[in-house]
Design a protein around this motif. Structure first.
Motif, PDB file in Angstrom:
ATOM      1  N   ARG A  30     -15.457 -22.568   1.585  1.00  0.00           N
ATOM      2  CA  ARG A  30     -15.595 -21.760   0.614  1.00  0.00           C
ATOM      3  C   ARG A  30     -15.177 -21.573  -0.594  1.00  0.00           C
ATOM      4  O   ARG A  30     -16.074 -21.487  -1.931  1.00  0.00           O
ATOM      5  CB  ARG A  30     -16.029 -20.443   0.954  1.00  0.00           C
ATOM      6  CG  ARG A  30     -17.745 -20.432   1.904  1.00  0.00           C
ATOM      7  CD  ARG A  30     -17.992 -19.308   2.382  1.00  0.00           C
ATOM      8  NE  ARG A  30     -18.504 -19.109   3.357  1.00  0.00           N
ATOM      9  CZ  ARG A  30     -20.345 -18.752   3.313  1.00  0.00           C
ATOM     10  NH1 ARG A  30     -20.268 -19.088   2.007  1.00  0.00           N
ATOM     11  NH2 ARG A  30     -21.151 -18.711   4.053  1.00  0.00           N
ATOM     12  N   SER A  35     -13.354 -19.145  -4.565  1.00  0.00           N
ATOM     13  CA  SER A  35     -15.408 -19.901  -4.908  1.00  0.00           C
ATOM     14  C   SER A  35     -15.553 -18.973  -6.136  1.00  0.00           C
ATOM     15  O   SER A  35     -16.222 -17.887  -6.135  1.00  0.00           O
ATOM     16  CB  SER A  35     -15.228 -18.896  -3.931  1.00  0.00           C
ATOM     17  OG  SER A  35     -17.136 -19.026  -3.349  1.00  0.00           O
ATOM     18  N   SER A  41     -19.953 -27.138   0.367  1.00  0.00           N
ATOM     19  CA  SER A  41     -18.347 -26.888  -0.113  1.00  0.00           C
ATOM     20  C   SER A  41     -18.300 -27.865  -1.662  1.00  0.00           C
ATOM     21  O   SER A  41     -17.976 -28.927  -1.666  1.00  0.00           O
ATOM     22  CB  SER A  41     -17.406 -27.640   0.948  1.00  0.00           C
ATOM     23  OG  SER A  41     -15.549 -27.228   0.429  1.00  0.00           O
TER      24      SER A  41
END
Length: 147
Positions: A30, A35, A41
């Motif tokens: 993540r 993130s 991803s």
């Protein structure tokens, strides 16, 4: 086979490698503390980051031929599913920090989808199970170096 490989690697290098826990794997997939909340991803578009059923030609591909995620890690979505250290179990509904899976069971967890799987299985949240002695051309491993 994974554990045997890791044991030999540790003996040869003098370092401590291991499979990631499921929580560690997902955190890395993540994008960690960088993130951007992507579904896969490194992107919300599977074609940017993953080899999967629609684009793989039924084969694995060299690592790094798609774009990396926010941490600079390649191929956490698609290409091959990756074994985790955890035994499969139901998630605990309470908030946890760095949880580990069940203490035992008949199945181990793998994450990340793979070249044979449909696009939605490449999501960072996708989890699947295999028996620990299963072998498949859609499975691989990613190691963690413990310091």
């Amino acid at each position: 086979d994974c554990q045997e490989f890791i044991s030999k690697l540790n003996r040869i290098t003098g370092k401590t490698f291991r499979l990631p826990t499921e929580a560690e794997w997902e955190y890395a997939a993540r994008g960690g503390n960088k993130s951007r909340g992507y579904q896969y991803s490194g992107s919300n578009n599977t074609l940017d980051v993953a080899w999967f059923r629609d684009n793989s030609g039924s084969n694995t591909h060299a690592v790094g031929t798609k774009q990396p995620n926010e941490l600079g890690i390649y191929d956490m979505s698609g290409n091959v599913g990756e074994w985790c250290q955890d035994w499969h179990g139901l998630y605990n509904s309470s908030s946890q920090v760095n949880p580990t899976g069940a203490n035992s069971g008949p199945y181990r967890v793998f994450r990340g989808g793979g070249w044979f799987y449909v696009a939605w299985s490449c999501r960072s949240s996708f989890r699947y199970i295999y028996e620990p002695d299963d072998r498949d051309t859609t499975l691989g491993l990613r190691l963690v170096l413990s310091e």
